[in-house]
Write a protein that holds these residues in place. Sequence first.
Motif, short mmCIF file in Angstrom:
data_model
loop_
_atom_site.label_atom_id
_atom_site.label_comp_id
_atom_site.label_asym_id
_atom_site.label_seq_id
_atom_site.Cartn_x
_atom_site.Cartn_y
_atom_site.Cartn_z
N UNK A 84 0.94 -1.29 -0.02
CA UNK A 84 0.04 0.01 -0.02
C UNK A 84 0.88 1.04 0.00
N UNK A 85 0.06 2.21 -0.47
CA UNK A 85 0.86 3.73 -0.63
C UNK A 85 0.08 4.43 0.56
N UNK A 86 0.69 5.29 1.35
CA UNK A 86 0.24 6.20 2.71
C UNK A 86 0.18 7.60 2.02
N UNK A 87 -1.06 8.12 2.20
CA UNK A 87 -1.03 9.48 1.58
C UNK A 87 -1.62 10.29 2.79
N UNK A 88 -1.21 11.52 3.04
CA UNK A 88 -1.79 12.58 3.88
C UNK A 88 -2.70 13.21 3.37
N UNK A 95 -7.71 15.17 -1.55
CA UNK A 95 -8.51 14.13 -1.84
C UNK A 95 -8.78 13.99 -3.26
N UNK A 96 -9.08 15.16 -3.90
CA UNK A 96 -9.48 15.29 -5.38
C UNK A 96 -8.25 14.74 -6.40
N UNK A 97 -7.25 15.22 -5.93
CA UNK A 97 -5.94 15.08 -6.64
C UNK A 97 -5.57 13.80 -6.47
N UNK A 98 -5.36 13.21 -5.29
CA UNK A 98 -4.97 11.78 -4.94
C UNK A 98 -5.68 10.67 -5.29
N UNK A 99 -7.23 10.84 -5.32
CA UNK A 99 -8.07 9.68 -5.60
C UNK A 99 -7.89 9.04 -7.06
N UNK A 100 -7.80 9.76 -8.05
CA UNK A 100 -7.40 9.17 -9.41
C UNK A 100 -6.14 8.47 -9.47
#
Length: 157
Positions: A84-88, A95-100
């Motif tokens: 997995x990747x962990x993102x803060x 969220x909108x940037x990271x979700x795709x």
Amino acid sequence: MTTVVCPGSFDPVTLGHLDIFRRAAELFDDVIVCVVANPNKQGTFTIDERKVLIEQVCADIPGIRVDSFYGLLVDYCRDQGATAVIKGLRDSTDYDYELPMAHMNRSIAEVDTVFLPTRSDLSFVSSSLCREVTKLGGDVSHLLPGPVADALRERLA
């Protein structure tokens, strides 16, 4: 043993990043904080300097390793055996940037993404904002680990 990757530019690493690293280390056995090399960005600190700063401020956190890479994150995860990747996430824009990207990583390599919300008192902190304020003579030492605040002031003086 569960290995996860926490990628980012970390230029510089902030208390918000450090909080995410600590919390990830409480959840997973092996957390690789990975400085992403982006050829399109001119960093304030070199990749190696960022790694050294992160190693300094994470020295007391068991289960943290620091590395760097260039290329596809999922290839790096596969090479490291990370699941997995962990993102803060600071806000809905993150969220909108990271979700795709999370969906793409899952679709091409079955690497999941775990989102950790940033502490509310650090939700406004970003590396770029800390650099900008420091360049203009402001004090952001309360938002950065001590060695990082010193290094940033010295670099941008």
